[in-house]
Design a protein around this motif. Structure first.
Motif, PDB file in Angstrom:
ATOM      1  N   GLY A 150      35.654   6.641 -58.898  1.00 23.28           N
ATOM      2  CA  GLY A 150      34.980   7.238 -57.742  1.00 23.28           C
ATOM      3  C   GLY A 150      35.308   8.719 -57.652  1.00 23.28           C
ATOM      4  O   GLY A 150      35.375   9.423 -58.658  1.00 23.28           O
ATOM      5  N   ALA A 151      35.563   9.187 -56.442  1.00 19.71           N
ATOM      6  CA  ALA A 151      35.809  10.618 -56.231  1.00 19.71           C
ATOM      7  C   ALA A 151      37.085  11.107 -56.906  1.00 19.71           C
ATOM      8  O   ALA A 151      37.202  12.309 -57.208  1.00 19.71           O
ATOM      9  CB  ALA A 151      35.851  10.921 -54.733  1.00 19.71           C
ATOM     10  N   ASN A 168      35.927   3.026 -62.941  1.00 18.74           N
ATOM     11  CA  ASN A 168      35.125   3.920 -62.108  1.00 18.74           C
ATOM     12  C   ASN A 168      36.063   4.422 -61.016  1.00 18.74           C
ATOM     13  O   ASN A 168      36.243   3.760 -59.998  1.00 18.74           O
ATOM     14  CB  ASN A 168      33.927   3.198 -61.488  1.00 18.74           C
ATOM     15  CG  ASN A 168      33.092   4.157 -60.642  1.00 18.74           C
ATOM     16  OD1 ASN A 168      33.491   5.304 -60.403  1.00 18.74           O
ATOM     17  ND2 ASN A 168      31.937   3.688 -60.181  1.00 18.74           N
ATOM     18  N   TYR A 174      23.379   4.717 -54.786  1.00 15.26           N
ATOM     19  CA  TYR A 174      24.203   3.725 -55.495  1.00 15.26           C
ATOM     20  C   TYR A 174      23.531   2.358 -55.637  1.00 15.26           C
ATOM     21  O   TYR A 174      24.115   1.469 -56.283  1.00 15.26           O
ATOM     22  CB  TYR A 174      25.548   3.567 -54.773  1.00 15.26           C
ATOM     23  CG  TYR A 174      26.367   4.842 -54.769  1.00 15.26           C
ATOM     24  CD1 TYR A 174      26.824   5.403 -55.960  1.00 15.26           C
ATOM     25  CD2 TYR A 174      26.672   5.506 -53.577  1.00 15.26           C
ATOM     26  CE1 TYR A 174      27.557   6.587 -55.973  1.00 15.26           C
ATOM     27  CE2 TYR A 174      27.414   6.689 -53.572  1.00 15.26           C
ATOM     28  CZ  TYR A 174      27.850   7.215 -54.776  1.00 15.26           C
ATOM     29  OH  TYR A 174      28.574   8.389 -54.793  1.00 15.26           O
ATOM     30  N   ARG A 180      26.605   1.454 -48.777  1.00 17.26           N
ATOM     31  CA  ARG A 180      26.873   2.882 -48.915  1.00 17.26           C
ATOM     32  C   ARG A 180      25.725   3.596 -49.635  1.00 17.26           C
ATOM     33  O   ARG A 180      25.423   3.275 -50.791  1.00 17.26           O
ATOM     34  CB  ARG A 180      28.151   3.003 -49.744  1.00 17.26           C
ATOM     35  CG  ARG A 180      28.536   4.392 -50.131  1.00 17.26           C
ATOM     36  CD  ARG A 180      29.607   4.374 -51.213  1.00 17.26           C
ATOM     37  NE  ARG A 180      30.044   5.717 -51.472  1.00 17.26           N
ATOM     38  CZ  ARG A 180      30.741   6.089 -52.545  1.00 17.26           C
ATOM     39  NH1 ARG A 180      31.082   5.197 -53.455  1.00 17.26           N
ATOM     40  NH2 ARG A 180      31.083   7.335 -52.689  1.00 17.26           N
ATOM     41  N   HIS A 191      36.986  13.376 -60.008  1.00 18.87           N
ATOM     42  CA  HIS A 191      36.756  14.824 -59.970  1.00 18.87           C
ATOM     43  C   HIS A 191      37.987  15.609 -59.524  1.00 18.87           C
ATOM     44  O   HIS A 191      38.010  16.830 -59.630  1.00 18.87           O
ATOM     45  CB  HIS A 191      35.592  15.117 -59.009  1.00 18.87           C
ATOM     46  CG  HIS A 191      34.437  14.183 -59.160  1.00 18.87           C
ATOM     47  ND1 HIS A 191      33.769  14.025 -60.359  1.00 18.87           N
ATOM     48  CD2 HIS A 191      33.865  13.291 -58.301  1.00 18.87           C
ATOM     49  CE1 HIS A 191      32.816  13.108 -60.210  1.00 18.87           C
ATOM     50  NE2 HIS A 191      32.865  12.641 -58.973  1.00 18.87           N
ATOM     51  N   HIS A 211      30.090   5.382 -64.087  1.00 17.37           N
ATOM     52  CA  HIS A 211      29.615   5.775 -62.753  1.00 17.37           C
ATOM     53  C   HIS A 211      28.245   5.166 -62.519  1.00 17.37           C
ATOM     54  O   HIS A 211      27.416   5.137 -63.455  1.00 17.37           O
ATOM     55  CB  HIS A 211      29.526   7.294 -62.628  1.00 17.37           C
ATOM     56  CG  HIS A 211      30.842   7.972 -62.855  1.00 17.37           C
ATOM     57  ND1 HIS A 211      31.842   7.987 -61.915  1.00 17.37           N
ATOM     58  CD2 HIS A 211      31.339   8.610 -63.944  1.00 17.37           C
ATOM     59  CE1 HIS A 211      32.890   8.613 -62.413  1.00 17.37           C
ATOM     60  NE2 HIS A 211      32.616   9.004 -63.647  1.00 17.37           N
ATOM     61  N   LEU A 212      28.017   4.708 -61.320  1.00 13.56           N
ATOM     62  CA  LEU A 212      26.690   4.170 -60.998  1.00 13.56           C
ATOM     63  C   LEU A 212      25.647   5.280 -61.031  1.00 13.56           C
ATOM     64  O   LEU A 212      24.542   5.110 -61.544  1.00 13.56           O
ATOM     65  CB  LEU A 212      26.696   3.506 -59.618  1.00 13.56           C
ATOM     66  CG  LEU A 212      27.590   2.277 -59.496  1.00 13.56           C
ATOM     67  CD1 LEU A 212      28.782   2.555 -58.599  1.00 13.56           C
ATOM     68  CD2 LEU A 212      26.808   1.092 -58.989  1.00 13.56           C
ATOM     69  N   SER A 213      26.010   6.431 -60.435  1.00 10.27           N
ATOM     70  CA  SER A 213      25.061   7.543 -60.356  1.00 10.27           C
ATOM     71  C   SER A 213      25.256   8.476 -61.552  1.00 10.27           C
ATOM     72  O   SER A 213      26.313   8.461 -62.200  1.00 10.27           O
ATOM     73  CB  SER A 213      25.284   8.316 -59.057  1.00 10.27           C
ATOM     74  OG  SER A 213      26.590   8.889 -59.030  1.00 10.27           O
ATOM     75  N   ARG A 220      30.860  17.317 -58.673  1.00 10.24           N
ATOM     76  CA  ARG A 220      30.923  16.022 -59.372  1.00 10.24           C
ATOM     77  C   ARG A 220      30.782  16.176 -60.889  1.00 10.24           C
ATOM     78  O   ARG A 220      30.855  15.201 -61.630  1.00 10.24           O
ATOM     79  CB  ARG A 220      29.833  15.077 -58.850  1.00 10.24           C
ATOM     80  CG  ARG A 220      30.023  14.676 -57.406  1.00 10.24           C
ATOM     81  CD  ARG A 220      28.998  13.644 -56.974  1.00 10.24           C
ATOM     82  NE  ARG A 220      28.817  13.686 -55.542  1.00 10.24           N
ATOM     83  CZ  ARG A 220      29.577  13.045 -54.648  1.00 10.24           C
ATOM     84  NH1 ARG A 220      30.555  12.274 -55.048  1.00 10.24           N
ATOM     85  NH2 ARG A 220      29.344  13.156 -53.353  1.00 10.24           N
ATOM     86  N   VAL A 266      26.299  11.698 -62.342  1.00 14.96           N
ATOM     87  CA  VAL A 266      27.024  12.731 -61.601  1.00 14.96           C
ATOM     88  C   VAL A 266      26.520  14.138 -61.938  1.00 14.96           C
ATOM     89  O   VAL A 266      26.664  15.056 -61.124  1.00 14.96           O
ATOM     90  CB  VAL A 266      28.554  12.620 -61.824  1.00 14.96           C
ATOM     91  CG1 VAL A 266      29.101  11.348 -61.212  1.00 14.96           C
ATOM     92  CG2 VAL A 266      28.927  12.730 -63.289  1.00 14.96           C
TER      93      VAL A 266
HETATM   94  C1  DQA Z   1      30.746   7.513 -58.442  1.00 16.36           C
HETATM   95  C2  DQA Z   1      30.390   9.000 -58.456  1.00 16.36           C
HETATM   96  C3  DQA Z   1      31.433   9.807 -57.703  1.00 16.36           C
HETATM   97  O1  DQA Z   1      31.065  11.181 -57.687  1.00 16.36           O
HETATM   98  C4  DQA Z   1      31.556   9.335 -56.272  1.00 16.36           C
HETATM   99  O2  DQA Z   1      32.597  10.034 -55.620  1.00 16.36           O
HETATM  100  C5  DQA Z   1      31.748   7.862 -56.172  1.00 16.36           C
HETATM  101  C6  DQA Z   1      30.974   6.991 -57.042  1.00 16.36           C
HETATM  102  C7  DQA Z   1      29.626   6.672 -59.072  1.00 16.36           C
HETATM  103  O3  DQA Z   1      29.909   5.524 -59.438  1.00 16.36           O
HETATM  104  O4  DQA Z   1      28.481   7.121 -59.168  1.00 16.36           O
HETATM  105  O5  DQA Z   1      32.469   7.376 -55.319  1.00 16.36           O
HETATM  106  O6  DQA Z   1      31.920   7.319 -59.228  1.00 16.36           O
END
Ligand code: DQA
Length: 136
Positions: free
Chosen positions: A79-80, A77, A26, A21, A83, A103-105, A114, A107
């Motif tokens: 994920g979405a 984590n 990521y 992905r 938010h 979070h990996l990224s 985000r 945000v």
């Molecule tokens: C995430 C950041 C979220 O905005 C995104 O929807 C994810 C991954 C991250 O780990 O960076 O699914 O949580």
């Protein structure tokens, strides 16, 4: 001998796709590799680490509830759902466990939608932007 800390790691939607992905966002590490590294790190630190991923919000909430009696702390984590979901916030509030939001990224370096987290003010701390290392 002291009882080892029990840490449950809960991953939310689409994180099973890590490695495939959006690797520019990521990274290329798979979820399986992340989980294996956390279990090994936990063993080094005297912690028992259990990891779980689901794409289904109710199942994620059930896992939070189950952790109330099986874990001493959470690494999440969502994920979405981070938010958007008040239900995941309420689930974390329903258990008296310290949680770290991961979070990996970063945000805050991404789209404005985000930048909001429904759990930011109820977690012990937040770590983001270091790819798979964020979890460690
Ligand atoms: C995430 C950041 C979220 O905005 C995104 O929807 C994810 C991954 C991250 O780990 O960076 O699914 O949580």
């Amino acid at each position: 001998m002291t009882t080892p800390h029990r840490i449950t790691v809960l991953h939310g939607p689409n994180l099973n796709r890590l490695g495939l992905r959006e690797p520019a966002v990521y990274g290329s590490t798979t979820l399986e590799a992340i989980d294996a590294s956390l279990v090994a790190l936990g063993a080094d630190l005297g912690c028992v680490v259990t990891c779980f991923q689901t794409n289904h919000e109710g199942a994620w909430i059930d896992a939070v509830h189950a952790a109330a009696t099986s874990a001493d702390g959470l690494i999440v984590n969502p994920g979405a759902w981070t938010h958007t979901s008040i239900a995941i916030r309420d689930a974390l509030l329903s258990v008296a466990l310290p949680a770290i939001e991961v979070h990996l990224s970063n945000v805050y370096a991404r789209e404005a939608f985000r930048h909001h987290s429904t759990i930011a003010d109820i977690v012990v701390g937040r770590i983001m932007g270091f790819g798979a290392e964020s979890y460690r």
